[in-house]
Design an enzyme around this catalytic site. Structure first.
Site, PDB file in Angstrom:
ATOM      1  N   ARG A  14      -5.756  -1.802   9.281  1.00 13.34           N
ATOM      2  CA  ARG A  14      -5.687  -3.270   9.258  1.00 13.34           C
ATOM      3  C   ARG A  14      -5.933  -3.827  10.658  1.00 13.34           C
ATOM      4  O   ARG A  14      -6.962  -3.583  11.250  1.00 13.34           O
ATOM      5  CB  ARG A  14      -4.332  -3.754   8.705  1.00 13.34           C
ATOM      6  CG  ARG A  14      -4.152  -3.509   7.225  1.00 13.34           C
ATOM      7  CD  ARG A  14      -3.128  -4.440   6.629  1.00 13.34           C
ATOM      8  NE  ARG A  14      -1.892  -4.480   7.393  1.00 13.34           N
ATOM      9  CZ  ARG A  14      -0.933  -5.387   7.188  1.00 13.34           C
ATOM     10  NH1 ARG A  14      -1.070  -6.312   6.260  1.00 13.34           N
ATOM     11  NH2 ARG A  14       0.174  -5.374   7.912  1.00 13.34           N
TER      12      ARG A  14
ATOM     13  N   ASP B 228       4.902  -4.933   6.212  1.00  9.00           N
ATOM     14  CA  ASP B 228       5.471  -6.224   6.604  1.00  9.00           C
ATOM     15  C   ASP B 228       5.608  -7.195   5.434  1.00  9.00           C
ATOM     16  O   ASP B 228       6.565  -7.970   5.370  1.00  9.00           O
ATOM     17  CB  ASP B 228       4.652  -6.853   7.746  1.00  9.00           C
ATOM     18  CG  ASP B 228       3.177  -7.019   7.401  1.00  9.00           C
ATOM     19  OD1 ASP B 228       2.749  -6.577   6.317  1.00  9.00           O
ATOM     20  OD2 ASP B 228       2.455  -7.599   8.224  1.00  9.00           O
TER      21      ASP B 228
ATOM     22  N   ASP C 247      -0.412   2.526   8.560  1.00  8.61           N
ATOM     23  CA  ASP C 247      -1.008   1.793   9.679  1.00  8.61           C
ATOM     24  C   ASP C 247      -0.187   1.850  10.965  1.00  8.61           C
ATOM     25  O   ASP C 247      -0.709   1.533  12.040  1.00  8.61           O
ATOM     26  CB  ASP C 247      -1.214   0.325   9.292  1.00  8.61           C
ATOM     27  CG  ASP C 247      -2.129   0.172   8.086  1.00  8.61           C
ATOM     28  OD1 ASP C 247      -3.003   1.028   7.895  1.00  8.61           O
ATOM     29  OD2 ASP C 247      -1.949  -0.807   7.330  1.00  8.61           O
TER      30      ASP C 247
ATOM     31  N   GLY D 123       0.822  -1.208   0.000  1.00  8.05           N
ATOM     32  CA  GLY D 123       0.000   0.000   0.000  1.00  8.05           C
ATOM     33  C   GLY D 123       0.854   1.256   0.000  1.00  8.05           C
ATOM     34  O   GLY D 123       1.888   1.316   0.667  1.00  8.05           O
TER      35      GLY D 123
ATOM     36  N   ARG E 153       1.165  -5.303  -5.514  1.00  4.89           N
ATOM     37  CA  ARG E 153       1.359  -6.520  -4.724  1.00  4.89           C
ATOM     38  C   ARG E 153       1.703  -7.638  -5.700  1.00  4.89           C
ATOM     39  O   ARG E 153       1.130  -7.712  -6.783  1.00  4.89           O
ATOM     40  CB  ARG E 153       0.106  -6.844  -3.913  1.00  4.89           C
ATOM     41  CG  ARG E 153      -0.322  -5.674  -3.012  1.00  4.89           C
ATOM     42  CD  ARG E 153      -1.454  -6.048  -2.087  1.00  4.89           C
ATOM     43  NE  ARG E 153      -2.017  -4.878  -1.439  1.00  4.89           N
ATOM     44  CZ  ARG E 153      -1.503  -4.276  -0.370  1.00  4.89           C
ATOM     45  NH1 ARG E 153      -0.386  -4.747   0.171  1.00  4.89           N
ATOM     46  NH2 ARG E 153      -2.072  -3.216   0.173  1.00  4.89           N
TER      47      ARG E 153
ATOM     48  N   THR F 205       4.090   2.717   5.622  1.00  2.09           N
ATOM     49  CA  THR F 205       2.687   2.317   5.753  1.00  2.09           C
ATOM     50  C   THR F 205       1.983   3.289   6.679  1.00  2.09           C
ATOM     51  O   THR F 205       2.554   3.716   7.686  1.00  2.09           O
ATOM     52  CB  THR F 205       2.547   0.884   6.306  1.00  2.09           C
ATOM     53  OG1 THR F 205       1.192   0.648   6.676  1.00  2.09           O
ATOM     54  CG2 THR F 205       3.423   0.656   7.524  1.00  2.09           C
TER      55      THR F 205
ATOM     56  N   ASP G 224       2.036  -0.172  11.951  1.00  2.58           N
ATOM     57  CA  ASP G 224       1.950  -1.520  12.512  1.00  2.58           C
ATOM     58  C   ASP G 224       3.241  -2.322  12.377  1.00  2.58           C
ATOM     59  O   ASP G 224       3.224  -3.548  12.446  1.00  2.58           O
ATOM     60  CB  ASP G 224       0.795  -2.288  11.851  1.00  2.58           C
ATOM     61  CG  ASP G 224       0.970  -2.443  10.344  1.00  2.58           C
ATOM     62  OD1 ASP G 224       1.884  -1.808   9.766  1.00  2.58           O
ATOM     63  OD2 ASP G 224       0.184  -3.206   9.734  1.00  2.58           O
TER      64      ASP G 224
END
Length: 319
Positions: free
Chosen positions: A171, A103, A127, A11, A72, A125, A129
């Site tokens: 996510r 990741d 996120d 992303g 992707r 990202t 995360d």
């Protein structure tokens, strides 16, 4: 180290272009050639590669998205796909690669490193995360986008005396909801790390209404559930008119904040320094304001820990 490749994968996030710019200009400063690998690992397999110079990254630091595009790539997860990528790397004489992504991108970077290609990962990202870093590239921009939306929604919520549910991305992580919720003064925040019981949240809303509060903002991380379902549960339990807003992909776009531009620039330059030292299989992170490099393998197996003290503060401030 004579030639470095740089790619963005997964992303997109605001600040990726700043990272690309830093890799290209830092490498050229040290007399190293740079190539851009388009569309992530797919471009590495297909040979979609372009030479980059100082002009290639002019006027991109302020732009969201990624000038190298992103995709992707399921094929790269296979041995056959990785062998195609290695053939491309040999054909173009690439000595090391910088990967900007999440990741999944890190797993690809680890695979390249294990096959003898020095590779450095940068956490790109929204996120937030990725373990072993306090912040990821794009996170600050994303939460500022959410805060701007919350401020606008609150104007309408106040005018119509309604309860609004705002669903944000992330996510399986709740950082966007948590940080934007605190900064935006949300009455309730639901994160997957500690999903609030819907009944306790409704009781909190009722207590607020009893003391005269006429509107509320509830921030829901997508990892908890769908905002429309939560909004319907609130309506059923309270009888109040409830509105739901799903912010979606607007959180990924936009001009990166000064923080994200600076973070990406620092990380991109450090990635080049690491490759010049002959290091690979590393991920750059920032902890306590200091840039650090960790083994990608360690990052991928380290449990991510959310800032629960901030979550506790949110509960106190939204009493």
């Amino acid at each position: 180290m004579k030639k470095i490749g740089v790619l963005t994968s997964g992303g997109d996030s605001p600040g990726m272009n700043a990272a690309i710019r830093a890799v290209v200009r830092s490498a050229i400063y040290h007399g190293i050639d740079v190539v851009g690998i388009k569309r992530g690992y797919q471009g590495l397999i297909s040979g979609d590669i372009m030479s980059m110079d100082l002009g290639s990254v002019a006027d991109i630091i302020h732009r969201g998205g990624t000038v190298l595009y992103t995709a992707r790539c399921e094929e790269f997860k296979t041995e056959e796909g990785q062998q195609k990528a290695l053939a491309t790397i040999r054909e173009h004489g690439i000595d090391g690669i910088v990967v900007v992504g999440g990741d999944g991108s890190y797993r690809g970077a680890l695979a390249l490193s294990q096959k003898g290609i020095p590779t450095i990962g940068l956490p790109g990202t929204i996120d937030n995360d990725i373990p072993c870093t306090d912040f990821t590239i794009g996170f600050d921009t994303a939460i500022n986008t959410v805060i701007d939306a919350i401020d606008k929604i609150r104007d309408t919520a106040t005018s119509h005396e309604r309860t609004y549910v705002v669903e944000v991305m992330g996510r399986h992580a709740g950082d966007i909801a948590l940080w934007a919720g605190v900064a935006g003064g949300a009455e309730s925040i639901m994160i997957p790390e500690d999903p609030a019981n819907i009944d306790s949240m409704v009781e909190k809303l009722k207590r607020g209404a009893a003391r005269g509060k006429k509107h509320s903002i509830i921030l829901v991380a997508e990892g908890v559930g769908k905002g429309f379902e939560i909004g319907e549960q609130i309506r059923e339990k309270t009888g109040w008119e409830t509105r739901v807003t799903v912010l979606g992909h607007i959180q990924r776009g936009g001009s990166p904040t000064a923080f994200d531009r600076t973070l990406a620039s620092r990380m991109g330059s450090m990635a080049v320094d690491l490759l010049m030292k002959g290091e690979g299989g590393k991920a750059v992170g920032i902890l306590g304001g200091v840039l650090q490099a960790h083994d990608i393998e360690r990052v991928l197996v380290t449990p991510r820990k959310p800032n629960m003290s901030l979550y506790s503060l949110a509960s106190i401030l939204s009493i």
